[in-house]
Design a protein around this motif. Structure first.
Motif: not given
Lengths: 274, 574
Positions: B86-88, B159-162, B164-166, B187-190
């Motif tokens: 999964t990336v976010r 993830v908590e503070d922003h 985000t979409v998986p 920005t997308i992170f793993s």
């Protein structure tokens, strides 16, 4: 970056008008002061000292490029026109008599030299760049020795090639006698400054005269050498004019510091003995 | 003497595959996952099958939790398909520059600026080594192979503070930025250990060309996410309602011209004549063609030229957001004598354009446009034009100068350094000021190509199309999101030189760096001197702005956006 673009003509008119008005005001003020029998020399002296301080402050601005102290070009404009006003105040302060006493003579001489070198610098700044633009390749001053060396190496190898390929020593002899000293370092400094190209033409004429005694191969080589000669002469031209501009600063700036010291001394002396 | 010829096999499209390590199993796996599994392989020719594209234009990349896959505002040239994990996507708020390994541009205080007077180092390229070991908010790690990668130090808190979409297996991202050469929008992170298939733009282009479904999907995404916004922001379409915008958007066609990798062949142009360069530039429309569409440049640059005698004279150039053909469409709307395009439009480098049909413009845009916003009337020309007609010169810039700027692609520069050598006394105050503002290291060379007495100096131009950013493995070179300058984060630059070799204008230099004692800093493994990429940063951290321009006493130097022809004309004719 998004500042409005200044028109040189408008700026010239505006600055000339402002300087003219200030000059007229200064002359009228001086006349009025003289009529009241006041110590007009104290007034003109202090104004002149302030002008000199402001003129010297430009050097400070140049050394603080990272501070938002206005553009250097704005400062230079102020420097130029204030410099002209300074000459006027100098005349009002000193009068048109020849100064007497070593201090006054020294001060007036240094002032004259600073003002004169300033005017010379202004003229050079307005004429030399165009001359550099019109002739030869644009070249960085620090790289000139390297390019000169490269040209000499190429000319030398052509002269050697002429001997190897034709068995004749005419070109090599000519190179040794006339061209090697020419390629070896900067030449015709004064000629270039004064825009006299006799030396260049003399060399090229000599090479053209030699051609009648050469075969096709030698002629082709000599013409390549002639091209290098032109390039070297252009390089010397850039060297002469660019070094003249750089050397000018080493005259004007130290003289200005000397003037500042003399002015300070003058003020101390005046207040000590007035 | 007969010249000896050297015979070489012509380089082929796939001489350099994206990854030599891709196995047949990897290819099978990729082809079995959407969206690649949904592509019809029959639409591809045998010489460039879908399998060939996957084999040569893709690579598999493994990411660990927290690894940044793409960064907002970076220029990417590839898209990603999630094979595993999964990336976010970080939607809002935007991550601060430091967390993305970028330089947080902070202007110096007056005191810090003054301190430079005595605190600048005397030796060149001195660095505070402790900075490289500092507690940064991102980690620079060496991933598989020699690949450097940025990782978030604390992905959970992000993830908590922003918001985000998986995104999960079988989903694709990054395709819009890759095909339209536009900045990444997020920005997308793993989030978990993930396996991604990266498809470079050449492969995407071929798939898009062959597979209608894939093309429609990408176009639909572009229409939905970018196009309508672009129209809403364009002054010509600004007054349209949402329905009309949607209508215009639906009717719009996309087209790409030229070489995406134009910077790799740019230097070979140097020896070509003007007419030869023109032949190399793909034509978008010619001046004999019926004006049936409004052309809007989406990215890249286009040359506007006009036929004169037996050649073409450049009269202008267009960049992102610029329009072509509006005058002709208005003329044809108002008059019976229809005109063709009055100029020829060519792709200079790589250009993406939008074609809005003239009928759509006439129906939705022109009726609501005030008369004073309409372009001036057109007088259709008759006969051929003479190449020597001073009154025919467009604007106040010499045609030769326009040709020079376009031929050499200097029109890419938003802050090019132009020097008037007729005013420049060669005092080098600009160079000294630059050095004084960069710890005694000048960041440009007062030398460059000239047209007449105007020189485009070798200083970073802060390009509209910053090809230097493509390929930076750590994203150290980036565009400042607020001010727009292209800057290098010295802390994350690994000195690989990809930006320096990509810069078509040779405006980036690699330098060996020293510690504060003056010794060269060495790689602890190879013992080779460490290098960093350096270039003009437009004095982003100085309070006065670009020191070079302010330091010129003779008004000989300007930092100028070369797309702004009016300002350039004003400066040239000052």
């Amino acid at each position: 970056m998004g500042e409005p673009v200044k028109s040189f003509t408008l700026r010239l008119r505006r600055n000339l008008l402002a300087t003219g008005l200030l000059a007229a005001l200064a002359i009228l003020g001086y006349a009025a002061l003289s009529a009241t029998l006041a110590h007009e020399n104290f007034v003109t002296g202090w104004i002149l000292a302030s002008i000199i301080a402001l003129l010297a402050a430009y050097n400070l601005r140049r050394n603080l490029p990272f501070l938002p102290l206005g553009s250097s070009s704005g400062w230079l404009q102020l420097h130029i026109y204030l410099g002209f006003l300074g000459v006027l105040f100098f005349v009002l302060h000193v009068g048109i008599e020849v100064p007497t006493g070593p201090m006054e003579i020294g001060l007036a001489t240094v002032y004259g030299l600073v003002a004169g070198s300033g005017i010379l610098g202004f003229i050079m700044a307005r004429t030399v760049p165009e001359r550099l633009s019109r002739r030869g390749e644009e070249v960085l001053f620090d790289r000139i020795p390297k390019f000169r060396r490269q040209l000499m190496d190429r000319a030398e190898s052509l002269a050697l090639r002429a001997v190897e390929e034709t068995g004749s020593t005419t070109i090599a002899d000519y190179y040794t006698d006339r061209l090697r000293p020419f390629f070896d370092g900067p030449r015709n400094y004064l000629g270039h400054v004064l825009e006299i190209s006799r030396s260049r033409h003399q060399l090229l004429d000599e090479m053209r005269d030699l051609e009648r005694y050469l075969n096709d191969n030698e002629t082709a080589i000599l013409r390549e050498i002639a091209e290098l000669t032109r390039a070297k002469d252009d390089l010397d031209y850039h060297y002469a004019l660019q070094s003249m501009m750089k050397r000018w600063q080493f005259v004007h700036v130290p003289l200005s510091f000397a003037l500042l010291i003399l002015v300070l001394l003058h003020i101390v002396v005046v207040y000590a003995f007035a | 003497m007969a010249r000896q010829t050297v015979e070489l096999q012509r380089p082929e499209r796939w001489d350099n595959p994206f990854s030599p390590d891709l196995t047949p199993e990897d290819i099978e796996r990729a082809l079995g996952i959407p969206p690649l599994s949904e592509i019809d392989p029959e639409t591809f020719p045998a010489t460039a099958s879908l399998r060939d594209i996957i084999r040569n234009d893709t690579r598999i990349r493994r990411f660990e939790p927290g690894d940044i896959v793409v960064r907002e505002a970076d220029y990417g040239n590839s898209a990603f398909v999630i094979l595993e994990g999964t990336v976010r996507v970080i939607l809002r708020p935007r991550l601060p520059a430091e967390m993305l390994g970028r330089k947080a541009e902070r202007r110096r205080s007056v005191w810090q600026a003054v301190r430079q007077l005595w605190s600048n180092d005397t030796l060149p390229e001195v660095r505070d080594v402790s900075r490289y070991r500092g507690d940064s908010q991102v980690r620079l790690t060496l991933a598989d192979g020699d690949e450097f990668r940025l990782s978030l130090r604390d992905p959970e808190s992000v993830v908590e503070d922003h918001f985000t979409v998986p995104m999960k297996e079988g989903e694709m991202f990054g395709e819009i930025a890759a095909v339209s050469r536009s900045p990444r929008t997020a920005t997308i992170f793993s989030e978990t250990p993930s396996l991604l298939l990266e498809i470079r733009w050449q492969g995407l282009r071929d798939i898009r060309r062959r597979d209608a479904k894939f093309r429609d999907k990408v176009d639909q995404l572009y229409r939905a996410h970018s196009l309508e916004v672009q129209f809403r922001e364009a002054p010509l379409f600004g007054k349209l309602g949402p329905d009309q915008i949607a209508e215009v958007s639906r009717a719009t066609q996309f087209a790409s011209y030229g070489d995406f990798d134009w910077h790799t062949t740019y230097k070979a142009l140097a020896g070509k004549q003007g007419s030869e360069r023109l032949e190399d530039e793909p034509i978008i429309v010619t001046e004999d063609q019926l004006a049936d569409a409004l052309i809007m440049v989406r990215s890249g640059f286009a040359r506007v030229s006009q036929r004169v005698d037996h050649g073409h004279r450049t009269v202008s150039y267009l960049g992102p957001g610029d329009l072509f053909g509006l005058g002709e469409i208005v003329h044809n709307w108002k008059h019976d004598n229809k005109v063709t395009y009055q100029h020829t439009l060519r792709a200079t480098g790589s250009v993406d354009v939008l074609r809005v049909p003239a009928s759509v413009i006439v129906e939705h845009v022109l009726p609501g446009l005030p008369a004073d916003r309409l372009p001036p009337p057109i007088t259709p020309r008759t006969g051929s034009r003479s190449a020597w007609r001073p009154d025919d010169i467009a604007g106040k810039i010499e045609p030769g100068m326009l040709e020079f700027l376009v031929d050499n692609r200097f029109i890419n520069g938003t802050a090019s350094m132009v020097i008037d050598t007729d005013r420049c006394t060669r005092c080098d105050e600009c160079v000294k000021a630059c050095a004084a503002s960069h710890n005694n290291n000048p960041r440009f060379v007062r030398h460059g190509q000239k047209y007449g007495h105007f020189m485009i100096a070798n200083a970073c131009m802060h390009c509209v199309d910053p090809v230097c950013m493509i390929g930076c493995p750590t994203g150290a070179i980036h565009r400042n999101v607020e001010a727009g300058q292209v800057v290098i984060n010295d802390d994350t630059c690994i000195g690989c030189g990809s930006c320096a070799s990509a810069c078509p204008y040779s405006n980036i230099r690699l330098v060996g760096i020293r510690d504060e004692a003056g010794g060269f800093i060495l790689d602890d493994q190879t013992n080779a001197p460490l290098e960093k990429a350096t270039k003009c940063d437009l004095c982003a951290d100085q309070i006065g702005g670009p020191a070079c321009q302010r330091a010129c006493p003779n008004d000989a130097l300007i930092r100028i956006n070369l797309r702004d022809l009016d300002r350039l004309a004003e400066w040239v004719n000052r």
